[in-house]
Design an enzyme around this catalytic site. Structure first.
Site, PDB file in Angstrom:
ATOM      1  N   THR A 134     -74.809  57.985   9.159  1.00 58.15           N
ATOM      2  CA  THR A 134     -74.071  59.238   9.318  1.00 58.15           C
ATOM      3  C   THR A 134     -73.863  59.573  10.796  1.00 58.15           C
ATOM      4  O   THR A 134     -74.833  59.630  11.558  1.00 58.15           O
ATOM      5  CB  THR A 134     -74.875  60.385   8.661  1.00 58.15           C
ATOM      6  N   GLU A 135     -72.606  59.807  11.163  1.00 63.16           N
ATOM      7  CA  GLU A 135     -72.255  60.191  12.536  1.00 63.16           C
ATOM      8  C   GLU A 135     -72.835  59.224  13.571  1.00 63.16           C
ATOM      9  O   GLU A 135     -73.166  59.618  14.684  1.00 63.16           O
ATOM     10  CB  GLU A 135     -72.729  61.628  12.847  1.00 63.16           C
ATOM     11  N   ALA A 136     -72.971  57.956  13.162  1.00 64.06           N
ATOM     12  CA  ALA A 136     -73.491  56.898  14.042  1.00 64.06           C
ATOM     13  C   ALA A 136     -74.890  57.204  14.565  1.00 64.06           C
ATOM     14  O   ALA A 136     -75.292  56.713  15.623  1.00 64.06           O
ATOM     15  CB  ALA A 136     -72.527  56.627  15.206  1.00 64.06           C
TER      16      ALA A 136
END
Lengths: 384, 394
Positions: A134-136
């Site tokens: 998630t979101e890197a």
């Protein structure tokens, strides 16, 4: 995934799903974005894949997105399946609920969500071997978890304070992990399209496909990871900015440079070796200037809500109540915490741009009351 | 630069934003080197100048009641006769005095406020040929749901006559355009707050504490008129008390709705949880802001809403009406629709129940209050002066 404007004065007759989630609005949003972005872009991608036998592309679709497609727009899921059929489209692995579950002290929930997602992607015709959190969000620990789950590669942001003088255009190994390779997003070249494409203030405006292909060709390194919101095409940049024309011309222009070729993440981690090691003890991400978790957990309101989400794991799983489990997981979507962000000035504008609320405080009132309601629901069912 | 300013009220004998604005603005202007001759009605109370560059000129001997706004019920009694007569008398004498002073004092411009100074500004402006800046702190459209044509006409005249208009918010700018103002003539200059004044954290009010008895406290502070939304406040209070019976609601301020509000509190069965404080002095005002756990401004139409900034600078979380000027510019507040009683009650409950929200609002509110200084208001006002002088030079 939008929440209902929750009212604490509303009766409890409806199911939690109906009380918390605005499915009508979710349907409208999905249909709108599908029409402006997903469908035309998928159609264009398919056309390009057919025309250019060496072209490849990969996607990161959340489980919730695929679930919403099934409910509201099955034709959209079909169009992704059609892309998968070409054999040159790959799907990345991620958490089903786009959650921050990797940051829970116990990793059980994270593992369950990744497995759930994996099986959904397999139904679509893919077999992910590279993980994107998630979101890197990334750390040595998260890389280790991904490796334990069997992934060969993990994608994160290529940020300076991790890389130092080194380039994001190579693969790296990760400290205290064996076998998993980190792919780093080239945020400059990604943002050139995703963020700056239609920016008239930009000295490189207008960005053309031949210019962009030249930039790629002139880079040193083994790979360049260009990764952006799919909404870049038709939603962040509307059709009249020429974004679709840019995409249409890009494979042709890239074909003019002999040192460029398309690869999928799994091909890349198999073919290229790590040139060095990165060490990320604290969690990084691609958000805001800070590139850490502060966009979701930076203030008291966010940390409190995240704490409640964690606290509910054990009792909800003990109840074995599918309805509560699914509602709790939907509430883990990182956006609900993102809207509570109170960072000032420039970043706040980005947060405001994406937020359906008046302010982070307004967002907190809604989210917090829903969490409180869920907490009450859990207690009530424990007694029953 | 010397400015002839046509005012009306001036603290400590003030009851509205106009008076606070004039006091704070004039002292900041003087600090910035502008001389101000402030014309106001003779109050008999001896208003004093706070700065050597500020000269207070009291005109008209007529005994004038404090600032009273139109309310439907009393329009034809108090307001119609006494106040209207007083305003007329004041404007006439004010214009005379201003023209008389103009020769010797060499004013650069006339700066008037609200409908109360329209006639004097028009007359003095015509005689002296000085450019006119007119600030509107509210319009008849804000004060009542049934505007009085007579007042709307005066405001229209003021809007037409001024060379440049200052609106205290974008919301007020829109009201001025309803009055026929040319958009290009309007400048928005927000009010400010003296953050030092209210952030002392002085909650040592023994009498209040006795009544409070450890209860969470929610404050309403304003004139008790329809415009300020005290009725909505009581109805929301009823909903809050249903969930959190241990809450105290303070209603501070006076106005003609008081008897009606007391009756409503009785009818709603919440009289033991509502305390009517009546008139509150400036000293007590500071105390109740910091004693309150939450400040609510449910105005139906609020051109600006200085009290919200005052509460914010005291570190008190605020909930303010979406139909307010201050709501356009601050970030550290919860906004509500004044008609949405459930929404208002839910937000009130959330602030009272969740400390994380109260703390975050308090911090963000203090930050807003720091940014909204009267110095900034004065600087922006000077810019308008410079602009009007640039234009006015023939």
């Amino acid at each position: 995934m939008r929440l209902k404007r929750f009212s604490i004065f509303e009766s409890h007759e409806k199911s939690v799903r109906e009380r918390y989630f605005d499915n009508e609005l979710n349907r409208q949003i999905l249909e709108k974005v599908a029409k402006k972005c997903y469908l035309p872009t998928n159609a264009l991608m398919l056309e390009l894949l057919q025309k250019h036998p060496n072209m490849r592309v990969s996607y990161s679709l959340t489980g919730v997105f695929m679930e919403q497609c099934k409910m509201f727009a099955p034709y959209l899921l079909d169009s992704f399946a059609a892309l998968a059929k070409t054999g040159r489209v790959e799907f990345l692995s991620e958490t089903y609920y786009h959650s921050l579950s990797a940051l829970f002290p116990s990793k059980d929930e994270f593992v369950e969500q990744v497995k759930l997602h994996q099986s959904e992607v397999e139904k679509l015709g893919g077999k992910p071997s590279v993980f994107r959190n998630t979101e890197a969000m990334f750390s040595n620990e998260i890389a280790y978890l991904a490796q334990r789950l069997g992934y060969d590669g993990i994608l994160t942001e290529g940020i300076e304070h991790v890389l130092g003088w080194r380039s994001p255009n190579y693969l790296y190994s990760v400290k205290s992990c064996e076998g998993i390779k980190a792919m780093l997003r080239n945020y400059k070249l990604s943002d050139d399209i995703g963020y700056r494409f239609s920016a008239k203030w930009w000295s490189e405006y207008p960005l053309t496909a031949d210019k962009y292909a030249k930039w790629l060709s002139s880079l040193e390194g083994d790979c360049v990871n260009v990764f952006m919101d799919y909404e870049t095409f038709g939603e962040h940049h509307w059709e009249d900015t020429g974004i679709f024309e840019f995409l249409r011309c890009l494979p042709t222009e890239m074909g003019k440079h002999s040192n460029l070729e398309f690869v999928t993440p799994s091909m890349l981690v198999k073919s290229a070796g790590a040139v060095g090691e990165i060490d990320v003890p604290h969690v990084i991400s691609w958000a805001d200037m800070e590139r850490d978790t502060s966009a979701w957990l930076g203030n008291e309101m966010q940390r409190e809500c995240f704490g409640i989400l964690q606290e509910l794991e054990a009792p909800i799983k003990e109840l074995k109540d599918e309805e509560l489990l699914s509602a709790w997981r939907m509430l883990q979507n990182s956006d609900h915490l993102y809207y509570l962000c109170t960072k000032s000035l420039s970043d706040q504008d980005v947060h405001n741009y994406f937020s359906p609320y008046d302010s982070p405080f307004d967002a907190y009132v809604n989210f917090r009351n829903i969490l409180e309601d869920l907490r009450g629901e859990v207690k009530a069912r424990q007694k029953a | 630069m010397r400015v002839a300013m046509i005012g009306w009220e001036f603290p400590p004998f003030a009851s509205g934003g106009l008076g606070v604005h004039c006091l704070e603005l004039t002292s900041r202007l003087c600090n910035m080197g502008i001389e101000v001759d402030f014309f106001m009605p003779k109050s008999g109370e001896g208003v004093k100048s706070s700065h050597p560059k500020l000269r207070i000129i009291e005109v008209a001997k007529a005994e004038i009641s404090p600032y009273i706004f139109v309310s439907k019920s009393r329009r034809h009694s108090t307001y119609g006769e006494n106040l209207m007569h007083a305003v007329e008398q004041y404007n006439k004498e004010c214009a005379q005095a201003l023209v008389q002073q103009a020769g010797e004092r060499e004013y650069a411009l006339i700066h008037a406020h609200d409908w109360l100074g329209v006639k004097a500004a028009c007359e003095a402006g015509a005689k002296t040929k000085l450019p006119i800046v007119h600030t509107f702190h509210s319009t008849e459209f804000d004060r009542t749901s049934v505007p009085w044509d007579f007042l709307v006409d005066i405001e229209r005249q003021g809007v037409q006559n001024a060379n440049l208009l200052i609106a205290v918010s974008r919301r007020t700018k829109a009201q001025l355009m309803r009055l026929g103002a040319d958009e290009g003539k309007i400048r928005v200059v927000y009010n400010g707050v003296d953050a030092q004044k209210f952030n002392k954290g002085n909650s040592g009010n023994a009498a209040l504490e006795r009544f409070r008895q450890g209860r969470k406290t929610v404050l309403f502070f304003g004139r008790l008129t329809e415009q300020k939304g005290p009725m909505q406040f009581l109805h929301a209070a009823k909903k809050v008390l249903h969930v959190m019976p241990d809450t105290l609601f303070l209603v501070a301020g006076k106005g003609d709705m008081l008897p009606l509000l007391i009756n409503t509190a009785i009818e709603l069965g919440i009289k033991d949880s509502v305390m009517f404080l009546g008139y509150v002095s400036e000293e007590d005002q500071k105390k109740i802001y910091s004693a309150a756990d939450l400040y609510v401004m449910p105005s139906t139409s609020e051109p600006f809403g200085i009290t919200a900034l005052e509460a914010m600078s005291a570190g008190t979380p605020v909930i303010i009406s979406r139909t307010s000027g201050v709501g356009e510019t601050v970030k550290g507040a919860l906004l509500v629709d004044f008609w949405d009683i459930n929404g208002m009650a839910q937000k009130m409950l959330s602030v009272l129940k969740y400390p994380a929200l109260g703390n975050s609002l308090s911090n963000a509110g203090k930050e807003d209050a720091r940014k909204m200084s009267w110095e900034k208001t004065a600087q922006n006002t000077i810019e308008v002066y410079n602009e009007v002088l640039g234009r006015g030079k023939i």
